[in-house]
Design a protein around this motif. Sequence first.
Motif, short mmCIF file in Angstrom:
data_model
loop_
_atom_site.label_atom_id
_atom_site.label_comp_id
_atom_site.label_asym_id
_atom_site.label_seq_id
_atom_site.Cartn_x
_atom_site.Cartn_y
_atom_site.Cartn_z
N THR A 32 0.86 -1.26 0.00
CA THR A 32 -0.12 -0.05 -0.02
C THR A 32 1.08 1.31 0.11
N ILE A 33 0.81 2.18 -1.05
CA ILE A 33 1.58 3.29 -1.31
C ILE A 33 1.01 4.40 -1.59
N GLY A 34 1.28 5.47 -0.68
CA GLY A 34 0.44 6.77 -0.96
C GLY A 34 -0.58 7.03 -0.33
N MET A 35 -1.21 8.30 -0.45
CA MET A 35 -2.58 8.46 0.24
C MET A 35 -3.79 8.06 -0.68
N ILE A 36 -4.48 7.25 -0.37
CA ILE A 36 -5.58 6.73 -1.24
C ILE A 36 -6.69 7.70 -1.29
N HIS A 37 -7.29 7.83 -2.58
CA HIS A 37 -8.45 8.94 -2.70
C HIS A 37 -9.68 8.06 -2.78
N GLU A 38 -10.58 8.49 -1.82
CA GLU A 38 -11.69 7.61 -1.76
C GLU A 38 -12.74 8.17 -2.51
N ASP A 39 -13.38 7.58 -3.60
CA ASP A 39 -14.83 8.17 -4.21
C ASP A 39 -15.08 6.89 -5.11
N ALA A 40 -16.11 7.23 -5.91
CA ALA A 40 -16.82 6.13 -6.42
C ALA A 40 -16.10 5.49 -7.72
N LEU A 41 -14.91 5.97 -8.22
CA LEU A 41 -14.11 5.77 -9.38
C LEU A 41 -12.93 5.07 -8.61
N PRO A 42 -12.28 4.12 -9.47
CA PRO A 42 -12.73 3.90 -10.84
C PRO A 42 -13.70 2.77 -10.88
N GLY A 43 -14.00 2.08 -9.87
CA GLY A 43 -15.08 1.25 -10.04
C GLY A 43 -14.74 -0.26 -10.10
N LEU A 86 0.63 -3.35 -6.41
CA LEU A 86 0.89 -2.09 -5.54
C LEU A 86 -0.35 -1.27 -5.60
N LYS A 87 -0.82 -0.98 -4.17
CA LYS A 87 -1.85 -0.01 -4.11
C LYS A 87 -1.37 1.21 -3.88
N ALA A 88 -1.51 2.07 -4.68
CA ALA A 88 -1.01 3.44 -4.69
C ALA A 88 -1.70 4.35 -5.37
N ASP A 89 -2.05 5.72 -5.04
CA ASP A 89 -2.28 6.84 -5.61
C ASP A 89 -1.24 7.41 -6.23
N VAL A 90 -1.38 7.32 -7.77
CA VAL A 90 -0.02 7.62 -8.50
C VAL A 90 -0.01 9.15 -8.79
N GLY A 91 -1.14 10.03 -8.14
CA GLY A 91 -1.03 11.42 -8.34
C GLY A 91 -0.14 11.94 -7.23
N ASP A 92 0.42 11.06 -6.26
CA ASP A 92 1.40 11.33 -5.31
C ASP A 92 2.66 11.11 -5.78
N ARG A 93 3.73 11.99 -5.58
CA ARG A 93 5.00 11.88 -6.00
C ARG A 93 5.71 10.80 -5.34
N HIS A 94 5.65 10.74 -4.03
CA HIS A 94 6.05 9.77 -3.21
C HIS A 94 5.46 8.23 -3.34
N ARG A 96 7.80 4.79 -4.52
CA ARG A 96 7.67 3.65 -3.86
C ARG A 96 7.27 2.64 -4.83
N VAL A 97 6.51 3.14 -5.99
CA VAL A 97 6.02 2.02 -6.76
C VAL A 97 7.36 1.41 -7.42
N VAL A 98 8.08 2.55 -7.98
CA VAL A 98 9.29 2.05 -8.91
C VAL A 98 10.31 1.29 -7.80
N ALA A 99 10.55 1.67 -6.58
CA ALA A 99 11.56 0.99 -5.64
C ALA A 99 10.92 -0.34 -5.65
N GLU A 100 9.49 -0.71 -5.23
CA GLU A 100 9.08 -2.04 -4.95
C GLU A 100 9.33 -2.74 -6.40
N THR A 101 9.14 -2.31 -7.36
CA THR A 101 9.43 -2.93 -8.59
C THR A 101 10.69 -3.54 -8.80
N MET A 102 11.65 -2.69 -8.81
CA MET A 102 13.04 -2.95 -8.60
C MET A 102 13.55 -3.98 -7.69
#
Length: 283
Positions: A4-15, A93-101, A105-111
């Motif tokens: 789990t990476i970053g601040m997750i944005h809660e709304d109805a999307l993406p579904g 990888l659960k991540a809010d990609v709108g967050d730089r950090h 982390r996504v890249v670090a975990e992939t590597m």
Amino acid sequence: MTETIGMIHEDALPGNEADLEPKPAWQPRYRGADKLKDKVAIITGADSGIGRAVAALYAREGADIAVVYLLEEADAAETKRIVEAEGRQAITLKADVGDRHACNRVVAETMKAFGRIDIVVNNAGEQHPDQDITDITEQQLQRTFQTNIFSMFFMVQAARPHLKKGAAIVNCTSVTMYKGSKELLDYSSTKGAITAFTRSLSQNLIGEGIRVNAVAPGPIWTPLNPSGGASQEKLAHFGESTPMGRPGQPNEVAPAFLFLACGDASYMSGQVLHPNGGVIVNG
């Protein structure tokens, strides 16, 4: 493996794709030919829709996949299962990609998991229909740009030190960039930015042997639209305005992402492919 990476944005999307009827067609349509043998791809928004279809096809062609998603854990787990059923490895990888950090982390975990990155697919996006420009809040405007275009800057910045000669970046823009959308003012604006970003980044990286291209889908049957990304009126006639008279399926779009990622497109950079049901956009 799930992070789990970053601040997750809660709304109805993406579904949830699991809840969608009829189910989108993600299954690859042909046997693999090792076009991506032993490559590693980061795919954002890979839990469902176009992202899932791309992950499935990339896996069939020999790639291991980092499945990046926002909220839908069951969908992400299913994409992971699909990749593994093709004989390849996957991490979720659960991540809010709108967050730089989060992108770092996504890249670090992939590597950490795979030791290399060969392909970055910037596919994650969000859209919110509005009848009038005055209905678009500052929060929505910032969020749409953050998810749709800031994320691409952040992900490429994080991945850049690991991308070698022969690597590929494939961005998801949209037919709305070319023909506009009266209900999706902020969304279509981000897609224009993505196309400009693709063309500019391709020039920036071409000397390093890294190709950058994009795909501009038309109306595709994914969870995004029925989960709130389109008005009910538009949804009732979704895809009917295309020359083919129907929405596309994710597995009709995935081959464009494959072509641009593999050696078949070795002489293409800064280009956009248009799986859109026959709409002529001159771009």
